[in-house]
Design a protein around this motif. Structure first.
Motif, PDB file in Angstrom:
ATOM      1  N   MET A   1      39.193  32.745  62.855  1.00 45.12           N
ATOM      2  CA  MET A   1      39.773  33.945  62.272  1.00 45.12           C
ATOM      3  C   MET A   1      38.640  34.921  61.945  1.00 45.12           C
ATOM      4  O   MET A   1      37.692  34.577  61.256  1.00 45.12           O
ATOM      5  N   PRO A   2      38.729  36.161  62.439  1.00 46.82           N
ATOM      6  CA  PRO A   2      37.659  37.138  62.187  1.00 46.82           C
ATOM      7  C   PRO A   2      37.654  37.584  60.716  1.00 46.82           C
ATOM      8  O   PRO A   2      38.686  37.620  60.061  1.00 46.82           O
ATOM      9  N   LEU A   3      36.466  37.910  60.261  1.00 36.81           N
ATOM     10  CA  LEU A   3      36.323  38.384  58.884  1.00 36.81           C
ATOM     11  C   LEU A   3      36.819  39.825  58.785  1.00 36.81           C
ATOM     12  O   LEU A   3      36.634  40.620  59.710  1.00 36.81           O
ATOM     13  N   PRO A   4      37.430  40.158  57.656  1.00 38.32           N
ATOM     14  CA  PRO A   4      37.895  41.540  57.494  1.00 38.32           C
ATOM     15  C   PRO A   4      36.698  42.488  57.340  1.00 38.32           C
ATOM     16  O   PRO A   4      35.644  42.086  56.848  1.00 38.32           O
ATOM     17  N   PRO A   5      36.858  43.723  57.758  1.00 35.94           N
ATOM     18  CA  PRO A   5      35.774  44.703  57.634  1.00 35.94           C
ATOM     19  C   PRO A   5      35.425  44.967  56.165  1.00 35.94           C
ATOM     20  O   PRO A   5      36.285  44.866  55.288  1.00 35.94           O
ATOM     21  N   LYS A   6      34.157  45.312  55.914  1.00 35.76           N
ATOM     22  CA  LYS A   6      33.688  45.567  54.548  1.00 35.76           C
ATOM     23  C   LYS A   6      34.516  46.629  53.841  1.00 35.76           C
ATOM     24  O   LYS A   6      34.823  46.488  52.664  1.00 35.76           O
ATOM     25  N   ASP A   7      34.861  47.692  54.568  1.00 30.74           N
ATOM     26  CA  ASP A   7      35.633  48.770  53.939  1.00 30.74           C
ATOM     27  C   ASP A   7      36.990  48.271  53.461  1.00 30.74           C
ATOM     28  O   ASP A   7      37.472  48.671  52.400  1.00 30.74           O
ATOM     29  N   GLN A   8      37.600  47.407  54.248  1.00 28.36           N
ATOM     30  CA  GLN A   8      38.897  46.843  53.870  1.00 28.36           C
ATOM     31  C   GLN A   8      38.739  45.961  52.627  1.00 28.36           C
ATOM     32  O   GLN A   8      39.551  46.005  51.713  1.00 28.36           O
ATOM     33  N   VAL A   9      37.684  45.158  52.599  1.00 27.60           N
ATOM     34  CA  VAL A   9      37.428  44.290  51.453  1.00 27.60           C
ATOM     35  C   VAL A   9      37.197  45.134  50.203  1.00 27.60           C
ATOM     36  O   VAL A   9      37.769  44.860  49.139  1.00 27.60           O
ATOM     37  N   ALA A  10      36.392  46.168  50.340  1.00 29.09           N
ATOM     38  CA  ALA A  10      36.115  47.046  49.200  1.00 29.09           C
ATOM     39  C   ALA A  10      37.396  47.682  48.686  1.00 29.09           C
ATOM     40  O   ALA A  10      37.632  47.736  47.473  1.00 29.09           O
ATOM     41  N   ALA A  11      38.252  48.137  49.598  1.00 28.31           N
ATOM     42  CA  ALA A  11      39.521  48.752  49.190  1.00 28.31           C
ATOM     43  C   ALA A  11      40.416  47.738  48.474  1.00 28.31           C
ATOM     44  O   ALA A  11      41.050  48.063  47.463  1.00 28.31           O
ATOM     45  N   GLU A  12      40.461  46.512  48.973  1.00 32.67           N
ATOM     46  CA  GLU A  12      41.271  45.472  48.336  1.00 32.67           C
ATOM     47  C   GLU A  12      40.743  45.114  46.956  1.00 32.67           C
ATOM     48  O   GLU A  12      41.511  44.902  46.021  1.00 32.67           O
ATOM     49  N   VAL A  13      39.425  45.038  46.831  1.00 33.43           N
ATOM     50  CA  VAL A  13      38.811  44.732  45.534  1.00 33.43           C
ATOM     51  C   VAL A  13      39.140  45.837  44.529  1.00 33.43           C
ATOM     52  O   VAL A  13      39.540  45.565  43.394  1.00 33.43           O
ATOM     53  N   CYS A  14      38.983  47.079  44.958  1.00 31.05           N
ATOM     54  CA  CYS A  14      39.297  48.209  44.071  1.00 31.05           C
ATOM     55  C   CYS A  14      40.767  48.188  43.650  1.00 31.05           C
ATOM     56  O   CYS A  14      41.081  48.370  42.469  1.00 31.05           O
ATOM     57  N   ALA A  15      41.650  47.964  44.598  1.00 32.46           N
ATOM     58  CA  ALA A  15      43.083  47.915  44.286  1.00 32.46           C
ATOM     59  C   ALA A  15      43.392  46.780  43.313  1.00 32.46           C
ATOM     60  O   ALA A  15      44.179  46.956  42.375  1.00 32.46           O
ATOM     61  N   PHE A  16      42.759  45.647  43.519  1.00 30.96           N
ATOM     62  CA  PHE A  16      42.949  44.480  42.644  1.00 30.96           C
ATOM     63  C   PHE A  16      42.515  44.803  41.215  1.00 30.96           C
ATOM     64  O   PHE A  16      43.236  44.537  40.244  1.00 30.96           O
ATOM     65  N   ILE A  17      41.336  45.395  41.075  1.00 29.25           N
ATOM     66  CA  ILE A  17      40.805  45.702  39.747  1.00 29.25           C
ATOM     67  C   ILE A  17      41.606  46.809  39.074  1.00 29.25           C
ATOM     68  O   ILE A  17      41.863  46.765  37.874  1.00 29.25           O
ATOM     69  N   LYS A  18      42.038  47.784  39.864  1.00 25.85           N
ATOM     70  CA  LYS A  18      42.882  48.847  39.301  1.00 25.85           C
ATOM     71  C   LYS A  18      44.212  48.277  38.829  1.00 25.85           C
ATOM     72  O   LYS A  18      44.700  48.612  37.749  1.00 25.85           O
ATOM     73  N   ALA A  19      44.799  47.417  39.638  1.00 23.91           N
ATOM     74  CA  ALA A  19      46.100  46.830  39.292  1.00 23.91           C
ATOM     75  C   ALA A  19      46.016  46.009  38.008  1.00 23.91           C
ATOM     76  O   ALA A  19      46.963  45.985  37.221  1.00 23.91           O
ATOM     77  N   ARG A 108      35.817  36.300  47.094  1.00 24.42           N
ATOM     78  CA  ARG A 108      35.911  34.905  47.531  1.00 24.42           C
ATOM     79  C   ARG A 108      37.327  34.608  48.032  1.00 24.42           C
ATOM     80  O   ARG A 108      37.512  33.920  49.039  1.00 24.42           O
ATOM     81  N   SER A 109      38.320  35.146  47.361  1.00 24.69           N
ATOM     82  CA  SER A 109      39.715  34.938  47.767  1.00 24.69           C
ATOM     83  C   SER A 109      39.971  35.564  49.132  1.00 24.69           C
ATOM     84  O   SER A 109      40.602  34.969  50.005  1.00 24.69           O
ATOM     85  N   ILE A 110      39.493  36.781  49.336  1.00 26.38           N
ATOM     86  CA  ILE A 110      39.698  37.495  50.609  1.00 26.38           C
ATOM     87  C   ILE A 110      39.062  36.732  51.760  1.00 26.38           C
ATOM     88  O   ILE A 110      39.646  36.605  52.845  1.00 26.38           O
ATOM     89  N   TYR A 111      37.870  36.196  51.542  1.00 32.60           N
ATOM     90  CA  TYR A 111      37.161  35.470  52.600  1.00 32.60           C
ATOM     91  C   TYR A 111      37.539  34.013  52.682  1.00 32.60           C
ATOM     92  O   TYR A 111      36.984  33.267  53.475  1.00 32.60           O
ATOM     93  N   GLY A 112      38.482  33.574  51.833  1.00 29.92           N
ATOM     94  CA  GLY A 112      38.961  32.213  51.889  1.00 29.92           C
ATOM     95  C   GLY A 112      37.958  31.191  51.367  1.00 29.92           C
ATOM     96  O   GLY A 112      37.977  30.027  51.784  1.00 29.92           O
ATOM     97  N   LEU A 113      37.085  31.599  50.486  1.00 24.62           N
ATOM     98  CA  LEU A 113      36.096  30.696  49.907  1.00 24.62           C
ATOM     99  C   LEU A 113      36.645  30.093  48.612  1.00 24.62           C
ATOM    100  O   LEU A 113      37.442  30.712  47.915  1.00 24.62           O
TER     101      LEU A 113
END
Length: 116
Positions: A1-19, A108-113
């Motif tokens: 499974m390919p790793l998600p792009p950094k920009d996508q990870v950053a956006a998900e992290v920001c959304a998570f913290i905002k939420a 870690r959650s996004i990358y499945g660690l």
């Protein structure tokens, strides 16, 4: 499974913290700290004096919208100073420490660690 792009990870992290409301909590703490230290007092007083000076010279027949627009322009002149103050406070180490655990957890959650 390919790793998600950094920009996508950053956006998900920001959304998570905002939420979770973490950004709002930090923003509130920063504003309280700035207010407590009186950093805005000087700027507030200068803006008030400038606005009062302008209002003293406004004729009675000046359109209210023109007055509002001019007052907004006067206040907007302080945006850069205010932004520099906020930027300075946002670089304080406690902010990084407060965000670090949540950011690491989400990445870690996004990358499945597994969590530490």
């Amino acid at each position: 499974m390919p790793l998600p792009p950094k920009d996508q990870v950053a956006a998900e992290v920001c959304a998570f913290i905002k939420a979770k409301g973490t950004f709002d909590e930090i923003r509130q703490k920063v504003v309280e700290k700035i207010e407590k230290q009186g950093v805005f007092d000087d700027i507030r007083e200068r803006a008030k004096a400038e606005a009062e000076k302008y209002l003293e010279h406004v004729s009675d027949d000046t359109n209210k919208e023109v007055i509002r627009m001019r007052l907004r322009e006067l206040i907007k002149n302080y945006d850069d100073q205010l932004q520099r103050i906020v930027d300075t406070f946002m670089r304080e180490p406690w902010i990084e420490a407060e965000l670090d655990k949540e950011v690491q957890q989400k990445v870690r959650s996004i990358y499945g660690l597994t969590s530490e």
